[in-house]
Design a protein around this motif. Sequence first.
Motif, PDB file in Angstrom:
ATOM      1  N   GLY A 297      49.108  34.043  41.405  1.00  0.00           N
ATOM      2  CA  GLY A 297      49.632  32.774  41.906  1.00  0.00           C
ATOM      3  C   GLY A 297      48.867  31.563  41.437  1.00  0.00           C
ATOM      4  O   GLY A 297      49.407  30.695  40.786  1.00  0.00           O
ATOM      5  N   THR A 298      47.580  31.447  41.755  1.00  0.00           N
ATOM      6  CA  THR A 298      46.802  30.233  41.470  1.00  0.00           C
ATOM      7  C   THR A 298      45.709  30.486  40.454  1.00  0.00           C
ATOM      8  O   THR A 298      44.675  29.846  40.482  1.00  0.00           O
ATOM      9  N   LEU A 299      45.899  31.423  39.562  1.00  0.00           N
ATOM     10  CA  LEU A 299      44.876  31.737  38.565  1.00  0.00           C
ATOM     11  C   LEU A 299      44.649  30.563  37.618  1.00  0.00           C
ATOM     12  O   LEU A 299      45.556  29.829  37.265  1.00  0.00           O
ATOM     13  N   THR A 300      43.412  30.410  37.192  1.00  0.00           N
ATOM     14  CA  THR A 300      43.055  29.407  36.192  1.00  0.00           C
ATOM     15  C   THR A 300      42.462  30.110  34.988  1.00  0.00           C
ATOM     16  O   THR A 300      42.356  31.338  34.940  1.00  0.00           O
ATOM     17  N   ALA A 301      42.034  29.312  34.012  1.00  0.00           N
ATOM     18  CA  ALA A 301      41.497  29.890  32.783  1.00  0.00           C
ATOM     19  C   ALA A 301      40.204  30.647  33.029  1.00  0.00           C
ATOM     20  O   ALA A 301      39.782  31.460  32.200  1.00  0.00           O
ATOM     21  N   ASP A 302      39.528  30.343  34.153  1.00  0.00           N
ATOM     22  CA  ASP A 302      38.240  30.975  34.440  1.00  0.00           C
ATOM     23  C   ASP A 302      38.379  32.231  35.277  1.00  0.00           C
ATOM     24  O   ASP A 302      37.384  32.761  35.776  1.00  0.00           O
ATOM     25  N   THR A 303      39.590  32.730  35.472  1.00  0.00           N
ATOM     26  CA  THR A 303      39.773  33.904  36.333  1.00  0.00           C
ATOM     27  C   THR A 303      40.601  34.958  35.634  1.00  0.00           C
ATOM     28  O   THR A 303      41.405  34.660  34.752  1.00  0.00           O
ATOM     29  N   GLU A 304      40.370  36.201  36.048  1.00  0.00           N
ATOM     30  CA  GLU A 304      41.166  37.336  35.600  1.00  0.00           C
ATOM     31  C   GLU A 304      41.633  38.101  36.825  1.00  0.00           C
ATOM     32  O   GLU A 304      40.863  38.306  37.761  1.00  0.00           O
ATOM     33  N   SER A 346      43.946  44.241  45.281  1.00  0.00           N
ATOM     34  CA  SER A 346      43.787  43.537  44.015  1.00  0.00           C
ATOM     35  C   SER A 346      42.329  43.122  43.808  1.00  0.00           C
ATOM     36  O   SER A 346      41.521  43.112  44.755  1.00  0.00           O
ATOM     37  N   LYS A 347      42.012  42.786  42.564  1.00  0.00           N
ATOM     38  CA  LYS A 347      40.679  42.289  42.220  1.00  0.00           C
ATOM     39  C   LYS A 347      40.819  41.073  41.325  1.00  0.00           C
ATOM     40  O   LYS A 347      41.567  41.080  40.343  1.00  0.00           O
ATOM     41  N   THR A 348      40.096  39.993  41.668  1.00  0.00           N
ATOM     42  CA  THR A 348      40.074  38.773  40.875  1.00  0.00           C
ATOM     43  C   THR A 348      38.656  38.517  40.409  1.00  0.00           C
ATOM     44  O   THR A 348      37.733  38.481  41.227  1.00  0.00           O
ATOM     45  N   THR A 349      38.483  38.372  39.114  1.00  0.00           N
ATOM     46  CA  THR A 349      37.162  38.135  38.533  1.00  0.00           C
ATOM     47  C   THR A 349      37.026  36.666  38.166  1.00  0.00           C
ATOM     48  O   THR A 349      37.837  36.131  37.402  1.00  0.00           O
ATOM     49  N   TYR A 350      35.987  36.006  38.732  1.00  0.00           N
ATOM     50  CA  TYR A 350      35.708  34.594  38.471  1.00  0.00           C
ATOM     51  C   TYR A 350      34.508  34.492  37.545  1.00  0.00           C
ATOM     52  O   TYR A 350      33.482  35.152  37.751  1.00  0.00           O
ATOM     53  N   THR A 351      34.625  33.642  36.540  1.00  0.00           N
ATOM     54  CA  THR A 351      33.514  33.402  35.616  1.00  0.00           C
ATOM     55  C   THR A 351      33.150  31.923  35.676  1.00  0.00           C
ATOM     56  O   THR A 351      33.927  31.063  35.252  1.00  0.00           O
ATOM     57  N   PHE A 352      31.984  31.646  36.264  1.00  0.00           N
ATOM     58  CA  PHE A 352      31.521  30.267  36.381  1.00  0.00           C
ATOM     59  C   PHE A 352      30.495  29.971  35.275  1.00  0.00           C
ATOM     60  O   PHE A 352      29.740  30.858  34.849  1.00  0.00           O
ATOM     61  N   GLU A 353      30.485  28.744  34.840  1.00  0.00           N
ATOM     62  CA  GLU A 353      29.601  28.351  33.739  1.00  0.00           C
ATOM     63  C   GLU A 353      28.145  28.596  34.112  1.00  0.00           C
ATOM     64  O   GLU A 353      27.661  28.174  35.162  1.00  0.00           O
ATOM     65  N   GLY A 354      27.447  29.354  33.269  1.00  0.00           N
ATOM     66  CA  GLY A 354      26.023  29.607  33.462  1.00  0.00           C
ATOM     67  C   GLY A 354      25.712  30.736  34.427  1.00  0.00           C
ATOM     68  O   GLY A 354      24.544  30.888  34.824  1.00  0.00           O
ATOM     69  N   SER A 355      26.695  31.511  34.820  1.00  0.00           N
ATOM     70  CA  SER A 355      26.439  32.601  35.771  1.00  0.00           C
ATOM     71  C   SER A 355      27.248  33.822  35.377  1.00  0.00           C
ATOM     72  O   SER A 355      28.184  33.752  34.588  1.00  0.00           O
ATOM     73  N   GLU A 356      26.866  34.973  35.954  1.00  0.00           N
ATOM     74  CA  GLU A 356      27.562  36.217  35.689  1.00  0.00           C
ATOM     75  C   GLU A 356      28.922  36.232  36.415  1.00  0.00           C
ATOM     76  O   GLU A 356      29.091  35.577  37.446  1.00  0.00           O
TER      77      GLU A 356
END
Length: 793
Positions: A297-304, A346-356
Amino acid sequence: MKKVFIIFILFLNFPLFAQNQNLVYQEESLVTVIKDLEEKFSVRFSFNSEILEGKTFNFSGEASLDDILNLLEKQVLISSQKIDESNIILKKDESAILLTQAFNLDEVLLNAEYLTVGFDKNEDDGSIKVSPSKLGILPGLTEPDVLQSLQMLPGISSPTETASDIHIRGGTPDQNLVLWDGIKMYHQGHFFGQISAFNPYITETINVFRSGTSAKYGDRISGVVDIRSSEELPDSLEAGIGINLVHADVFIKAPLVKNKLSLTTSARRSYSDILNSITFQKMSNKVFQNTKIDGGGTLTADTEFEELKNRFYFTDYNLKLLWKPNEKHTLSFSSLWVTNKLDYKSKTTYTFEGSEPSDLNSADDLDLTNNGFNFKWDATLSDHVKLNTTGYISNYTSAYFYEDTFGPDDLYKSNTANEIKDKGFTIGLQYAQNKHHVFRLGYDMSSNDIIYQIDTDYNNSNPFLDKDDDKLNLHSLFTEYVYLQNKWTFQAGLRASKISSLNKSLIEPRLYINRKLNNFWDIKASYETKNQTISKVLSTNQNYLGLGNSLWVLADNDRPIMNSKQFSIGFLFEEQGWKLDVDAYYKKTKGLTALKEIFNTAGVQPDDDADSFNKGKSESFGIDFLVKKQVKDFRTWLSYSLSKTNYFFDEVNNGKAYLGNFDQTHVLSLSNTYKYNKFQFSLGWSISTGKPYTNPKGVNQDANLIDYDEQNALRLKTYHKLDASVVYDFLFSKKNNVKGRIGFSVINIYDRKNELEKTFRLDSSSNNNSVRIVEQTNFGLGITPNLVFRLNF
């Protein structure tokens, strides 16, 4: 689109063949009727003249000889036997209990078919009777759907494009009284309303009231949908099995003791948890759009996003025992189990700048069930007196569990439960003085126990609990008088109720009048007052799937009893296969209740110290039109409703009127059916005004809220679609004891993207630390095919 339109025009001009005749009989002597039928249909009747003496017959319209013979059996208890195509024997129907015509008003006299085969109008109360076993093919349906079939009638629609959520003359679905064999139903749909929860193959009749409701029905302020299974003992074993692209079903009707005891049972189950068909996928796209299930639904480029589990299925089971120890007593036991189950992970993976990367694991579990039981005893005490006794239990449960974990430390849990325990009984007496005058008197009692609980917790440190447990007992007396003579139909009733837990009394007068002006014209009018002590409220915070976000609650000191008054007046014209039915109505409703949080208007957000409910009223007015023409085996009808519903809430729109959430000014459908040998064809086009919605005007950055314009000031785009169906019936075996059917249907042939709902949310994912408004639009079904294969034994 051009090709579709050409096909549509060709269909309307399809050649027609049949042996129908235009007939008009108004209280006509049966002897005269028989002579006229012999002349018009070139047949000869043989009979004992005594069975015709003193009997009259009513019918106006175009019909075949078989249609008239069926009506003779219903109206004057005369059965027929064809010796050959030209010779027919008439005899007294010895299988019926030969009392007066008026005594059989529970099986009210029927007019000529109302829309198509299987739709009839009850003359004594103006209601519409639908018989699924006789129902002709309808656009977009390969097999009958108990509730969706009703949407062919003017004044009944579903702005949400569902089968079960029907709106009757400005009312909402929770304001309809829906009964299955006397069991009050609180959940009537499968797959979030896409399919009716009632098996059509064991459903004998559906009586629907849009106005002029009988006094025996209570505790709902809008329409009545009374669904009943058969009260007749089967002569031999009957069974059927079928499958379409969504579910499979089976039913059995078995005589256990000949002419004494029978068993009817059925089962349906979806197989979506095993096989994902194209039809189910199309329904899923509609139901789960703009939720996590449609891909996050609200996924952005930084999420899988990854779907780990998606298991959904529905079931319903029926069982009925029918016992007739003798011709004067009938006892029955009916039961129903309806279940909808969704288990999603479900599983959503977030990738933030400078972090795992960090994983958000979530689990959703939703259970919706409605189970019920009914016991009924009908007794003929004398030639003039009949006793009806029934008792029921209905249990409804909605249970939603949500859990998410973000990393090793963050844990959030939410539990929402809503449970109804409803039980009651009714005892009624009917006295038929003669075939013109009938009196009814009865008492019923119902007891409701409703619980809801919302329990949330974050890291075991910030628990929140909102719960309510209300009980209400309702005692009612009702009386009714029915007069049927010559050109008059008159039904007047009164229902008086006492709510012991609230110490309140309610009075509900009911009235229906029909006057035949001549062989072609009728005028009619009705008035009714109704009250309702139970309703649904919408909560936007309880369900992260965005589905089933509603709670049943009881009236109490904070939530008023709903009250409605409706008046209608109209006329009916029938001649030479034409039918014109026009009904104008006005309905006023008080005691509406809604949570403040659902209003898209600044200034109505609930706070800790204020009442969380808004109380209001509504008014609905409109005109329902039906125009039908039957030419031999071709039927075409146009159903049109012109209406308006206004809401009034003191804290919304400065107390001024605004359009109801489901208001549609125009709802029009044009339907056509044609039968040729073993084929049935149907094509239908529908168009309606879009629902209202509230447009945002900006963001209150300090409060982190959306500021909205005037409530429901804008409308969605116009809704329209074209549906078609075709079925082929055949004999499967050489012994002709196994009947088969193959059917194909298409909904929304030209794949129109119909807007059903428009909502707005705030998104804070932008880089400038500000929030923005995101528009979300839900659309109806795209082009959706379906197939059916059935065998009946």
